[in-house]
Design a protein around this motif. Structure first.
Motif, PDB file in Angstrom:
ATOM      1  N   ASN A 169       5.410  -7.032 -10.937  1.00 46.76           N
ATOM      2  CA  ASN A 169       5.285  -7.563  -9.450  1.00 46.76           C
ATOM      3  C   ASN A 169       5.273  -9.438  -9.060  1.00 46.76           C
ATOM      4  OD1 ASN A 169       6.246  -5.084  -8.085  1.00 46.76           O
ATOM      5  ND2 ASN A 169       4.237  -4.084  -8.568  1.00 46.76           N
ATOM      6  N   PRO A 170       4.885  -9.387  -7.994  1.00 47.80           N
ATOM      7  CA  PRO A 170       5.464  -9.602  -6.511  1.00 47.80           C
ATOM      8  C   PRO A 170       7.221  -9.063  -7.647  1.00 47.80           C
ATOM      9  CG  PRO A 170       4.540 -10.589  -6.286  1.00 47.80           C
ATOM     10  CD  PRO A 170       4.691 -11.089  -8.018  1.00 47.80           C
ATOM     11  N   LEU A 171       8.211  -8.217  -6.455  1.00 51.15           N
ATOM     12  CA  LEU A 171       9.220  -7.730  -6.830  1.00 51.15           C
ATOM     13  C   LEU A 171      10.253  -9.304  -6.280  1.00 51.15           C
ATOM     14  CD1 LEU A 171      11.473  -5.727  -8.096  1.00 51.15           C
ATOM     15  CD2 LEU A 171      11.766  -5.296  -5.785  1.00 51.15           C
ATOM     16  N   ILE A 172       9.770  -9.703  -5.168  1.00 49.21           N
ATOM     17  CA  ILE A 172      10.461 -10.471  -4.415  1.00 49.21           C
ATOM     18  C   ILE A 172       9.863 -11.297  -3.367  1.00 49.21           C
ATOM     19  CG2 ILE A 172      12.568 -10.989  -2.738  1.00 49.21           C
ATOM     20  CD1 ILE A 172      13.814  -8.795  -3.291  1.00 49.21           C
ATOM     21  N   ASN A 173       9.607 -12.145  -4.185  1.00 46.77           N
ATOM     22  CA  ASN A 173       8.358 -13.470  -3.265  1.00 46.77           C
ATOM     23  C   ASN A 173       9.049 -14.006  -1.658  1.00 46.77           C
ATOM     24  OD1 ASN A 173       6.462 -13.734  -5.266  1.00 46.77           O
ATOM     25  ND2 ASN A 173       7.800 -15.494  -6.248  1.00 46.77           N
ATOM     26  N   GLN A 174       7.838 -13.873  -1.307  1.00 45.12           N
ATOM     27  CA  GLN A 174       8.451 -13.968   0.958  1.00 45.12           C
ATOM     28  C   GLN A 174       9.271 -13.038   1.246  1.00 45.12           C
ATOM     29  OE1 GLN A 174       8.139 -18.546   0.876  1.00 45.12           O
ATOM     30  NE2 GLN A 174       6.668 -18.315   0.733  1.00 45.12           N
ATOM     31  N   ARG A 175       8.915 -11.659   1.087  1.00 42.56           N
ATOM     32  CA  ARG A 175      10.090 -10.784   2.022  1.00 42.56           C
ATOM     33  C   ARG A 175       8.996  -9.548   2.481  1.00 42.56           C
ATOM     34  NH1 ARG A 175      12.428 -14.800   1.832  1.00 42.56           N
ATOM     35  NH2 ARG A 175      14.805 -14.797   1.940  1.00 42.56           N
ATOM     36  N   ALA A 176       8.813  -9.467   3.664  1.00 45.64           N
ATOM     37  CA  ALA A 176       7.963  -8.701   3.667  1.00 45.64           C
ATOM     38  C   ALA A 176       8.124  -7.981   5.195  1.00 45.64           C
ATOM     39  CB  ALA A 176       6.730  -9.962   5.584  1.00 45.64           C
ATOM     40  N   ASP A 177       8.010  -6.508   5.202  1.00 47.60           N
ATOM     41  CA  ASP A 177       8.943  -4.939   5.513  1.00 47.60           C
ATOM     42  C   ASP A 177      10.261  -4.709   4.849  1.00 47.60           C
ATOM     43  OD1 ASP A 177       6.480  -5.575   8.024  1.00 47.60           O
ATOM     44  OD2 ASP A 177       8.187  -6.852   8.538  1.00 47.60           O
ATOM     45  N   PRO A 178      10.136  -4.804   4.065  1.00 45.03           N
ATOM     46  CA  PRO A 178      10.619  -4.924   2.955  1.00 45.03           C
ATOM     47  C   PRO A 178      11.838  -4.139   2.397  1.00 45.03           C
ATOM     48  CG  PRO A 178       8.907  -3.927   1.399  1.00 45.03           C
ATOM     49  CD  PRO A 178       8.450  -4.866   3.632  1.00 45.03           C
ATOM     50  N   HIS A 179      12.801  -3.299   3.033  1.00 46.42           N
ATOM     51  CA  HIS A 179      13.289  -1.991   2.504  1.00 46.42           C
ATOM     52  C   HIS A 179      14.757  -1.611   1.793  1.00 46.42           C
ATOM     53  CE1 HIS A 179      17.178   1.484   3.984  1.00 46.42           C
ATOM     54  NE2 HIS A 179      15.894   1.622   4.572  1.00 46.42           N
ATOM     55  N   LEU A 180      14.243  -1.373   0.681  1.00 46.04           N
ATOM     56  CA  LEU A 180      15.758  -0.818  -0.678  1.00 46.04           C
ATOM     57  C   LEU A 180      15.803   0.169  -0.843  1.00 46.04           C
ATOM     58  CD1 LEU A 180      16.187  -2.488  -3.273  1.00 46.04           C
ATOM     59  CD2 LEU A 180      14.096  -1.214  -4.357  1.00 46.04           C
ATOM     60  N   SER A 181      16.953   0.532  -0.687  1.00 51.94           N
ATOM     61  CA  SER A 181      17.699   2.203  -0.963  1.00 51.94           C
ATOM     62  C   SER A 181      19.506   1.351  -1.460  1.00 51.94           C
ATOM     63  CB  SER A 181      18.887   1.582   0.416  1.00 51.94           C
ATOM     64  OG  SER A 181      19.204   1.234   0.810  1.00 51.94           O
ATOM     65  N   LEU A 182      19.289   2.730  -2.562  1.00 53.66           N
ATOM     66  CA  LEU A 182      20.602   2.828  -3.286  1.00 53.66           C
ATOM     67  C   LEU A 182      21.549   4.192  -2.337  1.00 53.66           C
ATOM     68  CD1 LEU A 182      21.107   3.111  -6.589  1.00 53.66           C
ATOM     69  CD2 LEU A 182      20.758   5.501  -6.177  1.00 53.66           C
ATOM     70  N   TRP A 206       2.596 -15.650  10.389  1.00 53.08           N
ATOM     71  CA  TRP A 206       2.751 -16.719  10.202  1.00 53.08           C
ATOM     72  C   TRP A 206       2.568 -17.279   9.174  1.00 53.08           C
ATOM     73  CZ3 TRP A 206       6.274 -16.001  14.111  1.00 53.08           C
ATOM     74  CH2 TRP A 206       5.650 -15.681  15.183  1.00 53.08           C
ATOM     75  N   ASP A 207       1.846 -16.337   8.126  1.00 50.82           N
ATOM     76  CA  ASP A 207       1.931 -16.614   6.788  1.00 50.82           C
ATOM     77  C   ASP A 207       3.270 -15.961   6.375  1.00 50.82           C
ATOM     78  OD1 ASP A 207      -0.712 -16.752   5.154  1.00 50.82           O
ATOM     79  OD2 ASP A 207       1.035 -15.518   4.242  1.00 50.82           O
ATOM     80  N   PRO A 208       3.540 -16.926   5.639  1.00 51.92           N
ATOM     81  CA  PRO A 208       4.833 -16.598   4.532  1.00 51.92           C
ATOM     82  C   PRO A 208       4.760 -15.496   3.462  1.00 51.92           C
ATOM     83  CG  PRO A 208       4.639 -18.539   4.080  1.00 51.92           C
ATOM     84  CD  PRO A 208       3.659 -18.831   5.062  1.00 51.92           C
ATOM     85  N   ASN A 209       4.012 -15.344   3.226  1.00 55.52           N
ATOM     86  CA  ASN A 209       2.906 -14.911   1.668  1.00 55.52           C
ATOM     87  C   ASN A 209       2.872 -13.480   1.614  1.00 55.52           C
ATOM     88  OD1 ASN A 209       3.499 -17.206   0.159  1.00 55.52           O
ATOM     89  ND2 ASN A 209       1.857 -17.837   1.180  1.00 55.52           N
ATOM     90  N   ARG A 210       3.977 -12.521   2.187  1.00 56.37           N
ATOM     91  CA  ARG A 210       3.736 -11.611   2.343  1.00 56.37           C
ATOM     92  C   ARG A 210       5.086 -10.927   0.905  1.00 56.37           C
ATOM     93  NH1 ARG A 210       3.738  -9.002   7.877  1.00 56.37           N
ATOM     94  NH2 ARG A 210       5.431 -10.541   8.775  1.00 56.37           N
ATOM     95  N   HIS A 211       4.844 -10.470  -0.065  1.00 57.24           N
ATOM     96  CA  HIS A 211       5.528 -10.514  -1.554  1.00 57.24           C
ATOM     97  C   HIS A 211       5.799  -8.626  -1.167  1.00 57.24           C
ATOM     98  CE1 HIS A 211       4.993 -14.447  -1.992  1.00 57.24           C
ATOM     99  NE2 HIS A 211       3.383 -14.546  -2.252  1.00 57.24           N
ATOM    100  N   THR A 212       7.170  -8.663  -1.426  1.00 56.69           N
ATOM    101  CA  THR A 212       7.442  -7.397  -1.722  1.00 56.69           C
ATOM    102  C   THR A 212       7.698  -6.921  -2.793  1.00 56.69           C
ATOM    103  OG1 THR A 212       9.847  -7.575  -0.014  1.00 56.69           O
ATOM    104  CG2 THR A 212       9.698  -5.814  -2.203  1.00 56.69           C
ATOM    105  N   ARG A 213       6.783  -5.709  -3.233  1.00 50.97           N
ATOM    106  CA  ARG A 213       5.714  -5.132  -4.465  1.00 50.97           C
ATOM    107  C   ARG A 213       6.664  -3.419  -4.722  1.00 50.97           C
ATOM    108  NH1 ARG A 213       1.752  -8.045  -5.512  1.00 50.97           N
ATOM    109  NH2 ARG A 213       1.590  -6.930  -7.452  1.00 50.97           N
ATOM    110  N   ILE A 214       6.642  -3.337  -5.589  1.00 55.44           N
ATOM    111  CA  ILE A 214       7.202  -2.163  -5.878  1.00 55.44           C
ATOM    112  C   ILE A 214       5.893  -1.187  -6.991  1.00 55.44           C
ATOM    113  CG2 ILE A 214       8.644  -2.331  -8.158  1.00 55.44           C
ATOM    114  CD1 ILE A 214      10.705  -0.841  -6.675  1.00 55.44           C
TER     115      ILE A 214
END
Length: 312
Positions: free
Chosen positions: A6-19, A287-295
């Motif tokens: 982690n982070p899995l993907i930087n600067q991506r908020a409200d993440p939606h991951l599906s298979l 407006w802060d971009p640094n909400r990172h995708t975590r898992i």
């Protein structure tokens, strides 16, 4: 179980991951510019961080859905790919709130990253007010729509609602309020219930949701109902007294929230969420971009519910 960095993907908020049924993982999220919707896909979750990003839709220069494109989610329903998202006509705040409404895009391509996406229209909940964060799940042959919305008669920014769907954009039942931010941990900075995500496990329908302001107070709560119950009856839903995921000073992970669920390659349940690594935010947290995708892996208690845990 697989260990994720982690982070899995930087600067991506409200993440939606599906298979997907095709064996690919699909990822979308709010981008810092809030001006478009992007997709990426990969055979393995760990490949998503370097996977090609495809901008499948750009906000128009003006109009009701031209600004602040938030929280896209990719779903497969009614024989097509559908992306739900929220958008506003501008960045103006009226009566303390942005002016978001809920919309849907659709395409019939086998690979949604290559699809010809069209706007299907607005999803009208029957309440003309600030609304966002729509999600979808299927249960007992029905399609359910869950979202967050402001009720002008209830204090606070947003509550959680549920209804059945007739089409991707038409509700098949009245909106039913499931939760209002009535606990102290849901009222830090703002009174908020938003970002619902659905997990059907252990004979329960569980809805995680985010609460409070989008700074270090942001956290994840849990509603649940028995799978055999009428999900449109609010009396069948229960709220945990405490959040299941909160900030961790020791781990320097702050404001975990707006999650989705998927499974790893071995079938273990995963929670995908965003968080920051600091609390010193300059100006409005939006407006802060640094909400990172975590898992993180999902753990269950003896009662079958998602177990409260620390962010990873």
């Amino acid at each position: 179980m697989m260990h994720y960095i982690n982070p899995l993907i930087n600067q991506r908020a409200d993440p939606h991951l599906s298979l997907g049924d095709d064996g690919y993982y699909y990822f979308t999220a709010s981008v810092p510019e809030y001006d478009r919707i992007e997709l990426r896909r990969a055979r393995h979750i760990t490949e998503l961080s370097c996977a090609e990003t495809v901008d499948i839709w750009h906000a128009p220069s003006s109009g009701p859905y031209s600004s602040l494109i938030w929280a896209p989610e990719l779903h497969n329903l009614f024989d097509q790919w559908v992306i739900y998202f929220a958008a506003a006509p501008n960045r103006e705040i009226v009566d303390g709130l942005f002016q978001h409404r809920m919309y849907a895009l659709g395409c019939h391509a086998e690979n949604p990253c290559n699809g010809d996406w069209k706007l299907l229209g607005q999803v009208d909940s029957g309440i003309d007010s600030f609304c966002l964060d729509a999600t979808h799940f299927k249960h007992h042959g029905k399609s359910f729509y869950v979202w967050a919305q402001k009720d002008p008669s209830i204090a606070g920014n947003s509550n959680l609602y549920i209804a059945t769907l007739k089409t991707p954009t038409w509700l098949d039942s009245p909106a039913v309020c499931l939760s209002v931010p009535d606990k102290s941990w849901e009222q830090q900075g703002f009174k908020v219930n938003e970002g619902p995500a659905i997990l059907l496990r252990n004979n329960k329908v569980m809805i995680t949701y985010s609460a409070s302001a989008t700074d270090e107070n942001y956290c994840i709560g849990l509603l649940w109902a028995d799978t055999r119950s009428d999900l449109l009856d609010p009396n069948n839903w229960h709220k945990l007294d405490d959040p299941i995921l909160t900030s961790s000073v020791e781990r320097e992970i702050y404001g975990p929230g707006h999650n989705s669920f998927t499974c790893d390659e071995q079938g273990h349940d995963l929670m995908v969420y965003h968080a920051r690594s600091y609390t010193d935010i300059k100006g409005d947290p939006l407006w802060d971009p640094n909400r990172h995708t975590r898992i993180k892996h999902v753990n269950y208690g003896n009662d079958g519910l998602i177990k409260p845990d620390l962010p990873e």
